[in-house]
Design a protein around this motif. Structure first.
Motif, PDB file in Angstrom:
ATOM      1  N   VAL A  37       0.857  -1.184   0.000  1.00  0.00           N
ATOM      2  CA  VAL A  37       0.000   0.000   0.000  1.00  0.00           C
ATOM      3  C   VAL A  37       0.895   1.235   0.000  1.00  0.00           C
ATOM      4  CG1 VAL A  37      -1.791   1.258   1.215  1.00  0.00           C
ATOM      5  CG2 VAL A  37      -1.811  -1.242   1.221  1.00  0.00           C
TER       6      VAL A  37
ATOM      7  N   ARG B 286       2.552   4.640   0.567  1.00  0.00           N
ATOM      8  CA  ARG B 286       2.523   5.634   1.644  1.00  0.00           C
ATOM      9  C   ARG B 286       2.808   7.018   1.075  1.00  0.00           C
ATOM     10  NH1 ARG B 286       5.198   1.179   4.082  1.00  0.00           N
ATOM     11  NH2 ARG B 286       7.226   2.009   3.455  1.00  0.00           N
TER      12      ARG B 286
ATOM     13  N   ARG C 268      -0.374   7.147  -6.273  1.00  0.00           N
ATOM     14  CA  ARG C 268      -1.006   7.949  -5.218  1.00  0.00           C
ATOM     15  C   ARG C 268      -0.953   7.210  -3.890  1.00  0.00           C
ATOM     16  NH1 ARG C 268      -4.860   5.236  -7.960  1.00  0.00           N
ATOM     17  NH2 ARG C 268      -6.451   4.161  -6.702  1.00  0.00           N
ATOM     18  N   ALA C 269      -0.958   7.955  -2.811  1.00  0.00           N
ATOM     19  CA  ALA C 269      -0.995   7.365  -1.473  1.00  0.00           C
ATOM     20  C   ALA C 269      -2.265   6.536  -1.309  1.00  0.00           C
ATOM     21  CB  ALA C 269      -0.931   8.459  -0.412  1.00  0.00           C
ATOM     22  N   GLY C 270      -2.123   5.361  -0.731  1.00  0.00           N
ATOM     23  CA  GLY C 270      -3.248   4.465  -0.541  1.00  0.00           C
ATOM     24  C   GLY C 270      -3.442   3.473  -1.669  1.00  0.00           C
ATOM     25  N   GLN C 271      -2.740   3.671  -2.794  1.00  0.00           N
ATOM     26  CA  GLN C 271      -2.860   2.754  -3.930  1.00  0.00           C
ATOM     27  C   GLN C 271      -2.264   1.400  -3.562  1.00  0.00           C
ATOM     28  OE1 GLN C 271      -1.239   4.447  -7.493  1.00  0.00           O
ATOM     29  NE2 GLN C 271      -1.540   2.627  -8.736  1.00  0.00           N
ATOM     30  N   ARG C 272      -2.926   0.319  -3.954  1.00  0.00           N
ATOM     31  CA  ARG C 272      -2.450  -1.042  -3.667  1.00  0.00           C
ATOM     32  C   ARG C 272      -1.703  -1.567  -4.880  1.00  0.00           C
ATOM     33  NH1 ARG C 272      -4.931  -3.539   0.597  1.00  0.00           N
ATOM     34  NH2 ARG C 272      -4.829  -5.603  -0.382  1.00  0.00           N
TER      35      ARG C 272
END
Length: 330
Positions: free
Chosen positions: A22, A24, A56-60
């Motif tokens: 994920v 950060r 992007r932040a949060g992208q898996r």
């Protein structure tokens, strides 16, 4: 069906089993690729990323996780990738006498090394050396997925948290586990030490006591009523049978290959030092002695002195990978 039609299916199945990261805040795709030891292009392709600068932040992100060393080395690591706190079996090429990794030197027995991955190992790439062959590579380690818990102790129990006594007890346990030996005393998989298995605290859980950080849980806590029989999970030799400061009534078994196992907080012990026990033999009874909040069994396994997830030794895949060393130890 034409061979090229199988490729999307094979890739999809491989990625479904791959680890996930994920993103950060502030991370770049290049940094993530370097952390996991995969080519930037492969990481982008596996996740359908056309522009490597746009994440992007949060992208898996799915991490393609093939070993980075050449196939002609003849090296296999099981499981792949290894995880924090769980053992890895290195099946090594002829001529290798030890594996040097995690600041440890692990001897090879009949082409196999049983390597501890310490629970506090940083996820990512770690250098290793195959001694005797002059081969150097990098090993990918994944997070163990451990949780956290706070244990509330009474004033009486809290007074037992004497750091010097805790350190002295650990030194005694390491001495009891003894040096590495090439003989494995019995085949696996191991059984659980209680007939009814119910974990109340998993291995690796990050712990605090009354709000103060206390490291990670070095074993598995199993629910049991006082007096519940405790059995040997595998053949071994009793290295210790005594009462300890924190762990209470304790039994420690040596199993060979640098493996030892401990059974703590017992109400009574049923074996003596030097006694050889078979798998399933009675070791003692569940109790609440030492630093505990109630009756249970604390089951601890050490590999070359490193606490290691006991549950890993109950799984057949580990023992299948260990087969060459196991056969000679019967």
């Amino acid at each position: 069906m034409k061979r090229w039609l199988w490729w999307p299916l094979a890739l999809g199945l491989a990625l479904a089993a791959a680890p996930v990261h994920v993103v950060r805040p502030g991370e770049t795709l290049y940094r993530i690729a370097r952390t996991y030891g995969v080519p930037l292009e492969a990481l982008a392709a596996a996740n359908g990323i056309a522009d490597v600068n746009l994440i992007r932040a949060g992208q898996r992100l799915v991490i393609p996780s093939e070993p980075s060393w050449p196939a002609d080395w003849g090296l296999a690591v099981t499981p792949w990738p290894p995880e924090q706190g769980r053992p890895a079996v290195f099946r090594v090429p002829v001529g290798v006498n030890a594996v040097r990794v995690f600041q440890l030197e692990v001897p090879v027995a009949r082409g196999v090394a049983l390597v501890p991955v310490p629970a506090d190992t940083r996820p990512g790439l770690h250098p290793f050396v195959l001694e005797g062959a002059g081969l150097k590579g990098e090993l990918l380690v994944l997070p163990g997925g451990y949780g956290s818990e706070n244990i509330v102790l009474s004033e009486e129990k809290n007074a037992l948290l004497d750091r010097e006594k805790i350190r002295a007890e650990k030194a005694r346990l390491l001495e009891a586990c003894g040096p590495w030996t090439a003989e494995l005393l019995g085949p696996g998989p191991w059984r659980w030490p209680l007939e009814r298995v119910e974990e109340t605290s998993a291995f690796g859980t990050r712990r605090s006591y009354n709000g103060r950080p206390g490291g990670w849980h070095g074993g598995v806590d199993l629910r049991g009523e006082e007096g519940t029989p405790v059995y040997a999970p595998a053949a071994g030799v009793v290295a210790l049978s005594t009462e300890l400061y924190v762990r209470g009534n304790a039994v420690v078994l040596r199993h060979g290959l640098g493996l030892c196992s401990g059974y703590y907080h017992l109400s009574r012990r049923a074996v003596e030092p030097g006694q050889r026990v078979a798998k399933g033999e009675l070791l003692g009874y569940v109790g609440a002695t030492g630093l505990v909040t109630g009756p249970h069994l604390h089951w601890e396994v050490r590999l070359l002195g490193q606490t290691t997830d006991p549950a890993a030794f109950t799984r057949p895949d580990l023992w299948q990978a260990l087969a060459p060393a196991r056969a000679a130890g019967r």
